[in-house]
Motif scaffolding. Structure first.
Motif, PDB file in Angstrom:
ATOM      1  N   GLU A  13       0.848  -1.318  -0.161  1.00 32.21           N
ATOM      2  CA  GLU A  13       0.395   0.385  -0.198  1.00 32.21           C
ATOM      3  C   GLU A  13       0.876   1.296   0.098  1.00 32.21           C
ATOM      4  OE1 GLU A  13      -1.742   1.166   4.284  1.00 32.21           O
ATOM      5  OE2 GLU A  13      -1.903  -0.983   3.951  1.00 32.21           O
ATOM      6  N   PHE A  14       1.896   1.180   0.377  1.00 31.91           N
ATOM      7  CA  PHE A  14       2.947   2.454   0.314  1.00 31.91           C
ATOM      8  C   PHE A  14       3.851   2.453  -1.156  1.00 31.91           C
ATOM      9  CE2 PHE A  14       2.881   0.504   4.480  1.00 31.91           C
ATOM     10  CZ  PHE A  14       2.920   1.475   5.117  1.00 31.91           C
ATOM     11  N   TYR A  15       3.377   2.489  -2.078  1.00 32.99           N
ATOM     12  CA  TYR A  15       3.462   2.154  -3.141  1.00 32.99           C
ATOM     13  C   TYR A  15       2.660   1.784  -4.825  1.00 32.99           C
ATOM     14  CZ  TYR A  15       5.587  -2.385  -4.135  1.00 32.99           C
ATOM     15  OH  TYR A  15       5.736  -3.662  -4.768  1.00 32.99           O
ATOM     16  N   ASP A  16       2.850   2.381  -5.817  1.00 34.69           N
ATOM     17  CA  ASP A  16       1.637   1.626  -6.420  1.00 34.69           C
ATOM     18  C   ASP A  16       1.925   2.430  -8.036  1.00 34.69           C
ATOM     19  OD1 ASP A  16       2.215   4.939  -6.990  1.00 34.69           O
ATOM     20  OD2 ASP A  16       0.700   5.718  -7.453  1.00 34.69           O
ATOM     21  N   PHE A  17       3.935   1.967  -8.052  1.00 36.95           N
ATOM     22  CA  PHE A  17       4.736   1.787  -9.492  1.00 36.95           C
ATOM     23  C   PHE A  17       5.363   0.442  -9.316  1.00 36.95           C
ATOM     24  CE2 PHE A  17       7.251   3.697  -5.881  1.00 36.95           C
ATOM     25  CZ  PHE A  17       8.661   3.026  -5.892  1.00 36.95           C
ATOM     26  N   LYS A  18       5.174   0.079 -10.303  1.00 33.85           N
ATOM     27  CA  LYS A  18       6.375  -1.006 -11.151  1.00 33.85           C
ATOM     28  C   LYS A  18       8.072  -1.447 -10.398  1.00 33.85           C
ATOM     29  CE  LYS A  18       2.699  -2.886 -13.392  1.00 33.85           C
ATOM     30  NZ  LYS A  18       2.203  -3.864 -12.944  1.00 33.85           N
ATOM     31  N   LEU A  19       9.018  -2.362 -10.572  1.00 32.18           N
ATOM     32  CA  LEU A  19       9.875  -2.220 -10.627  1.00 32.18           C
ATOM     33  C   LEU A  19      10.312  -1.667 -11.968  1.00 32.18           C
ATOM     34  CD1 LEU A  19      10.934  -5.266  -8.119  1.00 32.18           C
ATOM     35  CD2 LEU A  19       9.891  -3.939  -8.037  1.00 32.18           C
ATOM     36  N   SER A  20      11.679  -0.879 -12.159  1.00 38.37           N
ATOM     37  CA  SER A  20      12.046  -1.081 -12.751  1.00 38.37           C
ATOM     38  C   SER A  20      13.772  -0.809 -13.509  1.00 38.37           C
ATOM     39  CB  SER A  20      11.672   1.076 -13.550  1.00 38.37           C
ATOM     40  OG  SER A  20      12.526   1.651 -12.623  1.00 38.37           O
ATOM     41  N   ASP A  21      14.551  -1.005 -14.338  1.00 40.03           N
ATOM     42  CA  ASP A  21      15.864  -1.530 -13.983  1.00 40.03           C
ATOM     43  C   ASP A  21      16.518  -0.234 -13.863  1.00 40.03           C
ATOM     44  OD1 ASP A  21      15.275  -3.290 -17.913  1.00 40.03           O
ATOM     45  OD2 ASP A  21      14.663  -3.895 -16.111  1.00 40.03           O
ATOM     46  N   GLU A  22      15.580   0.701 -13.996  1.00 39.77           N
ATOM     47  CA  GLU A  22      17.340   1.567 -13.354  1.00 39.77           C
ATOM     48  C   GLU A  22      16.448   2.544 -12.383  1.00 39.77           C
ATOM     49  OE1 GLU A  22      18.948   3.752 -16.477  1.00 39.77           O
ATOM     50  OE2 GLU A  22      16.314   3.921 -17.385  1.00 39.77           O
ATOM     51  N   GLU A  46      17.398  15.095  -1.808  1.00 46.41           N
ATOM     52  CA  GLU A  46      18.175  15.538  -2.998  1.00 46.41           C
ATOM     53  C   GLU A  46      18.467  13.739  -3.979  1.00 46.41           C
ATOM     54  OE1 GLU A  46      20.274  17.024  -6.275  1.00 46.41           O
ATOM     55  OE2 GLU A  46      18.842  17.580  -4.259  1.00 46.41           O
ATOM     56  N   PHE A  47      19.027  13.303  -3.312  1.00 45.88           N
ATOM     57  CA  PHE A  47      19.025  11.805  -3.222  1.00 45.88           C
ATOM     58  C   PHE A  47      17.983  10.610  -4.004  1.00 45.88           C
ATOM     59  CE2 PHE A  47      19.269   7.046  -2.576  1.00 45.88           C
ATOM     60  CZ  PHE A  47      20.415   6.551  -3.229  1.00 45.88           C
ATOM     61  N   LEU A  48      16.924  10.944  -4.150  1.00 42.31           N
ATOM     62  CA  LEU A  48      15.740  10.050  -3.625  1.00 42.31           C
ATOM     63  C   LEU A  48      14.017  10.924  -5.292  1.00 42.31           C
ATOM     64  CD1 LEU A  48      14.370   9.329  -0.383  1.00 42.31           C
ATOM     65  CD2 LEU A  48      15.176   7.552  -2.250  1.00 42.31           C
ATOM     66  N   LYS A  49      14.194  12.400  -4.976  1.00 36.10           N
ATOM     67  CA  LYS A  49      13.713  13.374  -5.666  1.00 36.10           C
ATOM     68  C   LYS A  49      13.424  12.426  -6.925  1.00 36.10           C
ATOM     69  CE  LYS A  49      17.648  16.368  -7.501  1.00 36.10           C
ATOM     70  NZ  LYS A  49      17.848  17.877  -8.283  1.00 36.10           N
ATOM     71  N   ASP A  50      14.508  11.878  -7.918  1.00 42.42           N
ATOM     72  CA  ASP A  50      14.212  11.630  -9.315  1.00 42.42           C
ATOM     73  C   ASP A  50      14.149   9.714  -9.296  1.00 42.42           C
ATOM     74  OD1 ASP A  50      17.036  11.405  -8.569  1.00 42.42           O
ATOM     75  OD2 ASP A  50      17.661  11.905 -10.603  1.00 42.42           O
ATOM     76  N   LYS A  51      13.773   9.284  -8.210  1.00 38.52           N
ATOM     77  CA  LYS A  51      13.964   8.095  -8.493  1.00 38.52           C
ATOM     78  C   LYS A  51      12.460   7.655  -8.110  1.00 38.52           C
ATOM     79  CE  LYS A  51      18.973   7.837  -6.975  1.00 38.52           C
ATOM     80  NZ  LYS A  51      19.568   8.874  -7.202  1.00 38.52           N
ATOM     81  N   HIS A  52      11.783   6.804  -8.420  1.00 30.63           N
ATOM     82  CA  HIS A  52      10.492   5.846  -7.475  1.00 30.63           C
ATOM     83  C   HIS A  52      11.366   5.047  -6.750  1.00 30.63           C
ATOM     84  CE1 HIS A  52       8.183   5.981 -11.044  1.00 30.63           C
ATOM     85  NE2 HIS A  52       9.418   5.397 -12.187  1.00 30.63           N
ATOM     86  N   HIS A  53      10.732   5.652  -4.887  1.00 29.89           N
ATOM     87  CA  HIS A  53      11.672   4.913  -4.186  1.00 29.89           C
ATOM     88  C   HIS A  53      10.147   4.842  -2.445  1.00 29.89           C
ATOM     89  CE1 HIS A  53      10.914   9.141  -3.543  1.00 29.89           C
ATOM     90  NE2 HIS A  53      11.077   8.599  -1.958  1.00 29.89           N
TER      91      HIS A  53
END
Length: 248
Positions: A13-22, A46-53
């Protein structure tokens, strides 16, 4: 190897995206400067701003870091690494930040050891009893860790504890490969779920774990493609029951 396929649906329930290669980052054992570590809120932003996390700040007997990242909008599972009187540590994850705060106020803050603040004055069995009936998820970190963190060697009651938790941390980035493999063997023996994390002490450790994590994700995707698994089968979690509670 990180056991992505052994993660519980507690986290779904904490995320709604699929795993990606990068550019994906999952870390269920992470520390902040609130626990005298070096990972800081500005760095995480800064580290997480452009990442699915999806992360879990698990400071030792402290929740200020977890509250700070939640307020900053970082996708965080409310959690704490509880350090008990007997030296046993356990990762406790909650669905709601309010539940974490309530547990901390009632059972941790008022029980901190007067001179060893990273321990409480109650042992692990006390907390396992207290947690029965609470909507939370329990994982044993670094079960085959170094020195006092090697519960297989220095906690004679570890087998009893294993019957009362949901998961074992089967990849800890601070430990050698053979110790993580041993944790995986124990997990399979007790048919438990898995968690994983950096157990980070420095920003460099987090970046190192990120590189490894994505190597593992790419390897998993190649394996799934070779089996021609259907689209959408690469979710991080699997169905799982809640923690076992009292073993009596």
């Amino acid at each position: 190897m990180i056991e992505f396929d052994k993660i519980s649906d507690f986290f779904s329930e904490f995320y709604d995206f699929k795993l990606s290669d990068e550019r994906s980052y999952f870390d269920f054992h992470l520390h902040t400067t609130q626990a005298k570590r070096r990972g800081s809120l500005p760095f995480y932003l800064e580290f997480l701003k452009d990442k699915h996390h999806l992360i879990a700040i698990t400071d030792h007997n402290e929740i200020k870091g977890a509250i700070s990242v939640a307020e900053a909008g970082i996708n965080n599972v409310p959690a704490i690494e509880l350090a008990c009187k007997d030296g046993f540590e356990i990762l406790i994850y909650f669905r709601k930040l309010q539940d974490l705060e309530d547990f901390y106020i009632r059972e941790v803050e008022c029980r901190k050891h007067f001179c060893r603040m990273e321990r409480t004055d109650k042992d692990i069995e006390y907390y396992l009893d207290v947690l029965v009936g609470r909507d939370c998820y329990l994982s044993i970190p670094h079960i085959n860790g170094l020195a006092g963190h090697n519960y297989l060697q220095n906690k004679p009651y570890i087998k009893k504890i294993l019957t009362r938790v949901d998961a074992i941390e089967t990849y800890n980035h601070s430990l050698p490969k053979n110790r993580n493999i041993n944790a995986q063997i124990i997990r399979r023996s007790y048919e438990l779920d898995a968690t994983f994390g950096s157990d980070s002490c420095t920003n460099r450790d987090i970046e190192s774990f990120y590189r490894l994590l994505n190597q593992e994700l790419r390897r998993q995707h190649k394996w799934m493609e070779s089996l021609k698994l259907p689209l959408g089968s690469d979710r991080l979690y699997k169905p799982s029951s809640s923690h076992k509670g009292n073993s009596d």
